[in-house]
Write a protein that holds these residues in place. Structure first.
Motif, short mmCIF file in Angstrom:
data_model
loop_
_atom_site.label_atom_id
_atom_site.label_comp_id
_atom_site.label_asym_id
_atom_site.label_seq_id
_atom_site.Cartn_x
_atom_site.Cartn_y
_atom_site.Cartn_z
N LEU A 18 70.94 -12.50 47.76
CA LEU A 18 72.20 -12.43 48.47
C LEU A 18 72.02 -13.06 49.84
N ARG A 19 73.10 -13.60 50.40
CA ARG A 19 73.09 -14.07 51.78
C ARG A 19 74.16 -13.34 52.56
N LEU A 20 73.75 -12.60 53.58
CA LEU A 20 74.66 -11.90 54.45
C LEU A 20 75.02 -12.78 55.65
N SER A 21 76.25 -12.65 56.12
CA SER A 21 76.71 -13.36 57.31
C SER A 21 77.26 -12.37 58.32
N CYS A 22 77.13 -12.69 59.59
CA CYS A 22 77.70 -11.90 60.67
C CYS A 22 78.35 -12.85 61.65
N ALA A 23 79.68 -12.82 61.70
CA ALA A 23 80.44 -13.68 62.59
C ALA A 23 80.77 -12.93 63.87
N ALA A 24 80.45 -13.53 65.01
CA ALA A 24 80.66 -12.91 66.31
C ALA A 24 81.79 -13.58 67.07
#
Length: 117
Positions: A18-24
């Motif tokens: 899986l690839r997790l993303s965190c947009a700030a």
């Protein structure tokens, strides 16, 4: 207004990826060290990985060689690529800013990762 939004979690079989993303938003992203944490049911929250504004990375021993943290400053996003997933990786994963030992000013809402056959 500062906001961190995680995405990419889900259900995956052992050995999967899986690839997790965190947009700030609301921060000068390129000036912050960013970290990924996880918290399994009934367990304490633990640091998984971190990446400085200069690209230096650190990992928990339990995920070294399997997880990779990266960032795209142009997109204000930090990623966690998770390979060879194990049931023990099941947890809610959170991203956070880092300002020093024990100091995380901002947190995302978390995304659930479940590793099960």
């Amino acid at each position: 207004q500062v906001q961190l939004v995680e995405s990419g979690g889900g259900l995956v079989q052992p050995g999967g990826s899986l690839r997790l993303s965190c947009a700030a938003s609301g921060i000068i992203f390129s000036m912050y060290t960013m970290e990924w944490y996880r918290q399994a049911r009934g367990k304490q929250r633990e640091l998984v990985a971190g990446i400085t504004y200069g690209g230096r990375t650190t990992y928990a021993d339990s995920v070294k060689g399997r997880f990779t943290i990266s960032r795209d400053n142009a997109k204000n996003t930090v990623f966690l690529q998770m390979n060879s997933l194990k049931p023990e990786d099941t947890a809610v994963y959170y991203c956070a800013t880092y300002q020093g030992v024990g100091t995380n000013d901002y947190w995302g809402q978390g995304t659930q990762v479940t590793v099960s056959s």
